[in-house]
Scaffold this motif. Structure first.
Motif, PDB file in Angstrom:
ATOM      1  N   ALA A  89     -19.835 -16.171  -6.273  1.00  0.00           N
ATOM      2  CA  ALA A  89     -21.181 -15.848  -5.781  1.00  0.00           C
ATOM      3  C   ALA A  89     -21.770 -14.617  -6.453  1.00  0.00           C
ATOM      4  CB  ALA A  89     -21.138 -15.641  -4.268  1.00  0.00           C
ATOM      5  N   ASP A  90     -20.945 -13.854  -7.159  1.00  0.00           N
ATOM      6  CA  ASP A  90     -21.450 -12.681  -7.886  1.00  0.00           C
ATOM      7  C   ASP A  90     -22.031 -13.056  -9.252  1.00  0.00           C
ATOM      8  OD1 ASP A  90     -18.582 -10.966  -6.643  1.00  0.00           O
ATOM      9  OD2 ASP A  90     -20.642 -10.758  -5.915  1.00  0.00           O
ATOM     10  N   THR A  91     -21.912 -14.304  -9.640  1.00  0.00           N
ATOM     11  CA  THR A  91     -22.454 -14.761 -10.917  1.00  0.00           C
ATOM     12  C   THR A  91     -23.962 -14.571 -10.949  1.00  0.00           C
ATOM     13  OG1 THR A  91     -20.694 -16.373 -11.284  1.00  0.00           O
ATOM     14  CG2 THR A  91     -22.793 -16.769 -12.401  1.00  0.00           C
ATOM     15  N   ALA A  92     -24.430 -13.849 -11.951  1.00  0.00           N
ATOM     16  CA  ALA A  92     -25.857 -13.531 -12.051  1.00  0.00           C
ATOM     17  C   ALA A  92     -26.106 -12.733 -13.321  1.00  0.00           C
ATOM     18  CB  ALA A  92     -26.309 -12.712 -10.840  1.00  0.00           C
ATOM     19  N   VAL A  93     -27.372 -12.559 -13.633  1.00  0.00           N
ATOM     20  CA  VAL A  93     -27.766 -11.571 -14.628  1.00  0.00           C
ATOM     21  C   VAL A  93     -27.952 -10.252 -13.888  1.00  0.00           C
ATOM     22  CG1 VAL A  93     -29.486 -10.877 -16.321  1.00  0.00           C
ATOM     23  CG2 VAL A  93     -28.878 -13.298 -16.082  1.00  0.00           C
ATOM     24  N   TYR A  94     -27.302  -9.214 -14.385  1.00  0.00           N
ATOM     25  CA  TYR A  94     -27.352  -7.906 -13.742  1.00  0.00           C
ATOM     26  C   TYR A  94     -28.282  -6.986 -14.530  1.00  0.00           C
ATOM     27  CZ  TYR A  94     -23.651  -9.072 -10.492  1.00  0.00           C
ATOM     28  OH  TYR A  94     -22.927  -9.640  -9.472  1.00  0.00           O
ATOM     29  N   TYR A  95     -29.171  -6.331 -13.784  1.00  0.00           N
ATOM     30  CA  TYR A  95     -30.154  -5.438 -14.379  1.00  0.00           C
ATOM     31  C   TYR A  95     -29.973  -4.028 -13.848  1.00  0.00           C
ATOM     32  CZ  TYR A  95     -32.673  -9.810 -15.321  1.00  0.00           C
ATOM     33  OH  TYR A  95     -33.042 -11.063 -15.739  1.00  0.00           O
ATOM     34  N   CYS A  96     -30.110  -3.047 -14.718  1.00  0.00           N
ATOM     35  CA  CYS A  96     -30.209  -1.687 -14.212  1.00  0.00           C
ATOM     36  C   CYS A  96     -31.678  -1.271 -14.247  1.00  0.00           C
ATOM     37  CB  CYS A  96     -29.338  -0.709 -14.980  1.00  0.00           C
ATOM     38  SG  CYS A  96     -29.910  -0.270 -16.615  1.00  0.00           S
ATOM     39  N   ALA A  97     -32.001  -0.310 -13.402  1.00  0.00           N
ATOM     40  CA  ALA A  97     -33.383   0.125 -13.257  1.00  0.00           C
ATOM     41  C   ALA A  97     -33.426   1.603 -12.942  1.00  0.00           C
ATOM     42  CB  ALA A  97     -34.074  -0.681 -12.156  1.00  0.00           C
ATOM     43  N   ALA A  98     -34.543   2.228 -13.300  1.00  0.00           N
ATOM     44  CA  ALA A  98     -34.728   3.657 -13.074  1.00  0.00           C
ATOM     45  C   ALA A  98     -35.988   3.888 -12.261  1.00  0.00           C
ATOM     46  CB  ALA A  98     -34.827   4.396 -14.407  1.00  0.00           C
ATOM     47  N   ALA A  99     -35.889   4.782 -11.295  1.00  0.00           N
ATOM     48  CA  ALA A  99     -37.016   5.101 -10.435  1.00  0.00           C
ATOM     49  C   ALA A  99     -37.327   6.587 -10.530  1.00  0.00           C
ATOM     50  CB  ALA A  99     -36.693   4.734  -8.982  1.00  0.00           C
ATOM     51  N   ARG A 100     -38.611   6.909 -10.630  1.00  0.00           N
ATOM     52  CA  ARG A 100     -39.030   8.309 -10.739  1.00  0.00           C
ATOM     53  C   ARG A 100     -39.037   8.955  -9.364  1.00  0.00           C
ATOM     54  NH1 ARG A 100     -44.075   7.195 -14.688  1.00  0.00           N
ATOM     55  NH2 ARG A 100     -44.317   5.583 -13.110  1.00  0.00           N
ATOM     56  N   THR A 101     -37.869   9.056  -8.822  1.00  0.00           N
ATOM     57  CA  THR A 101     -37.700   9.692  -7.528  1.00  0.00           C
ATOM     58  C   THR A 101     -36.304  10.295  -7.470  1.00  0.00           C
ATOM     59  OG1 THR A 101     -37.677   9.354  -5.142  1.00  0.00           O
ATOM     60  CG2 THR A 101     -36.895   7.544  -6.499  1.00  0.00           C
ATOM     61  N   LEU A 102     -36.131  11.281  -6.639  1.00  0.00           N
ATOM     62  CA  LEU A 102     -34.830  11.933  -6.557  1.00  0.00           C
ATOM     63  C   LEU A 102     -33.927  11.299  -5.500  1.00  0.00           C
ATOM     64  CD1 LEU A 102     -35.890  15.680  -6.889  1.00  0.00           C
ATOM     65  CD2 LEU A 102     -35.146  14.094  -8.669  1.00  0.00           C
ATOM     66  N   GLY A 103     -34.513  10.485  -4.629  1.00  0.00           N
ATOM     67  CA  GLY A 103     -33.728   9.900  -3.551  1.00  0.00           C
ATOM     68  C   GLY A 103     -33.046   8.618  -3.969  1.00  0.00           C
ATOM     69  N   VAL A 104     -32.443   7.943  -3.002  1.00  0.00           N
ATOM     70  CA  VAL A 104     -31.803   6.645  -3.216  1.00  0.00           C
ATOM     71  C   VAL A 104     -32.795   5.571  -2.803  1.00  0.00           C
ATOM     72  CG1 VAL A 104     -29.883   5.160  -2.567  1.00  0.00           C
ATOM     73  CG2 VAL A 104     -29.531   7.620  -2.778  1.00  0.00           C
ATOM     74  N   VAL A 105     -33.053   4.611  -3.664  1.00  0.00           N
ATOM     75  CA  VAL A 105     -34.039   3.579  -3.356  1.00  0.00           C
ATOM     76  C   VAL A 105     -33.443   2.194  -3.558  1.00  0.00           C
ATOM     77  CG1 VAL A 105     -36.053   4.986  -3.805  1.00  0.00           C
ATOM     78  CG2 VAL A 105     -34.991   3.759  -5.685  1.00  0.00           C
ATOM     79  N   ALA A 106     -33.792   1.289  -2.647  1.00  0.00           N
ATOM     80  CA  ALA A 106     -33.308  -0.078  -2.730  1.00  0.00           C
ATOM     81  C   ALA A 106     -34.413  -1.081  -3.016  1.00  0.00           C
ATOM     82  CB  ALA A 106     -32.598  -0.466  -1.428  1.00  0.00           C
ATOM     83  N   ALA A 107     -35.643  -0.693  -2.807  1.00  0.00           N
ATOM     84  CA  ALA A 107     -36.761  -1.616  -2.983  1.00  0.00           C
ATOM     85  C   ALA A 107     -37.078  -1.797  -4.456  1.00  0.00           C
ATOM     86  CB  ALA A 107     -37.982  -1.101  -2.242  1.00  0.00           C
ATOM     87  N   GLU A 108     -37.156  -3.044  -4.860  1.00  0.00           N
ATOM     88  CA  GLU A 108     -37.401  -3.350  -6.270  1.00  0.00           C
ATOM     89  C   GLU A 108     -38.707  -2.747  -6.762  1.00  0.00           C
ATOM     90  OE1 GLU A 108     -36.782  -7.478  -7.080  1.00  0.00           O
ATOM     91  OE2 GLU A 108     -37.868  -7.408  -8.989  1.00  0.00           O
ATOM     92  N   ASN A 109     -39.731  -2.751  -5.928  1.00  0.00           N
ATOM     93  CA  ASN A 109     -41.039  -2.276  -6.382  1.00  0.00           C
ATOM     94  C   ASN A 109     -41.119  -0.761  -6.514  1.00  0.00           C
ATOM     95  OD1 ASN A 109     -41.138  -1.509  -3.731  1.00  0.00           O
ATOM     96  ND2 ASN A 109     -42.853  -2.819  -3.156  1.00  0.00           N
ATOM     97  N   GLU A 110     -40.061  -0.065  -6.169  1.00  0.00           N
ATOM     98  CA  GLU A 110     -40.044   1.385  -6.351  1.00  0.00           C
ATOM     99  C   GLU A 110     -39.469   1.784  -7.702  1.00  0.00           C
ATOM    100  OE1 GLU A 110     -39.202   4.060  -3.119  1.00  0.00           O
ATOM    101  OE2 GLU A 110     -38.878   2.354  -1.776  1.00  0.00           O
ATOM    102  N   TYR A 111     -38.959   0.814  -8.447  1.00  0.00           N
ATOM    103  CA  TYR A 111     -38.376   1.101  -9.748  1.00  0.00           C
ATOM    104  C   TYR A 111     -39.419   0.957 -10.845  1.00  0.00           C
ATOM    105  CZ  TYR A 111     -33.758   1.588  -7.786  1.00  0.00           C
ATOM    106  OH  TYR A 111     -32.677   2.051  -7.080  1.00  0.00           O
ATOM    107  N   ASP A 112     -39.350   1.873 -11.796  1.00  0.00           N
ATOM    108  CA  ASP A 112     -40.373   1.953 -12.832  1.00  0.00           C
ATOM    109  C   ASP A 112     -39.947   1.364 -14.173  1.00  0.00           C
ATOM    110  OD1 ASP A 112     -40.509   4.905 -11.189  1.00  0.00           O
ATOM    111  OD2 ASP A 112     -42.359   3.730 -11.313  1.00  0.00           O
ATOM    112  N   TYR A 113     -38.665   1.402 -14.453  1.00  0.00           N
ATOM    113  CA  TYR A 113     -38.163   0.925 -15.745  1.00  0.00           C
ATOM    114  C   TYR A 113     -36.983  -0.008 -15.513  1.00  0.00           C
ATOM    115  CZ  TYR A 113     -40.866   4.946 -17.259  1.00  0.00           C
ATOM    116  OH  TYR A 113     -41.885   5.847 -17.456  1.00  0.00           O
ATOM    117  N   TRP A 114     -36.895  -1.022 -16.382  1.00  0.00           N
ATOM    118  CA  TRP A 114     -35.862  -2.047 -16.249  1.00  0.00           C
ATOM    119  C   TRP A 114     -35.218  -2.342 -17.586  1.00  0.00           C
ATOM    120  CZ3 TRP A 114     -34.627  -4.363 -11.563  1.00  0.00           C
ATOM    121  CH2 TRP A 114     -35.469  -4.059 -10.501  1.00  0.00           C
TER     122      TRP A 114
END
Length: 124
Positions: A89-114
């Motif tokens: 079930a872990d089979t997938a394409v894995y993406y890293c992303a960067a968010a211009r914030t200092l906190g921990v974020v889980a929402a996809e729309n808070e990430y700025d770069y992929w």
């Protein structure tokens, strides 16, 4: 501007391990929160794990908690995802992303770069 390049994906048997890496360009890497997401065939992209800019706080999806570990090395501009006890079930394409914030974020729309993603395939 931040550019992200993932590596470390591949084919592994169920129960095995992989470590993904995400190398970031730019001198301000340490000021970004980082996250990992994944997208399985026919499914929407989903959150996997996130880490605060300093590495002091992390957050995981319930489906990977206790099996995956996110970490970062700001001196190397790199974030990692250690994946243990992998399941089909872990089979997938894995993406890293960067968010211009200092906190921990889980929402996809808070990430700025992929990144472009790296394929992980777990066989049964």
């Amino acid at each position: 501007q931040v550019q992200l390049v993932e590596s470390g994906g591949g084919l592994v048997q169920a129960g095995g391990s992989l470590r993904l890496s995400c190398a970031a360009s730019g001198r301000t890497f340490s000021s970004y929160a980082m996250g990992w997401f994944r997208q399985a065939p026919g499914k929407e992209r989903e959150f996997v794990a996130a880490i605060r800019w300093s590495g002091g706080s992390t957050y995981y999806a319930d489906s990977v908690k206790g099996r995956f570990t996110i970490s970062r090395d700001n001196a190397k501009n790199t974030v990692y995802l250690q994946m243990n006890r992998l399941k089909p079930a872990d089979t997938a394409v894995y993406y890293c992303a960067a968010a211009r914030t200092l906190g921990v974020v889980a929402a996809e729309n808070e990430y700025d770069y992929w990144g472009q993603g790296t394929q992980v395939t777990v066989s049964s």
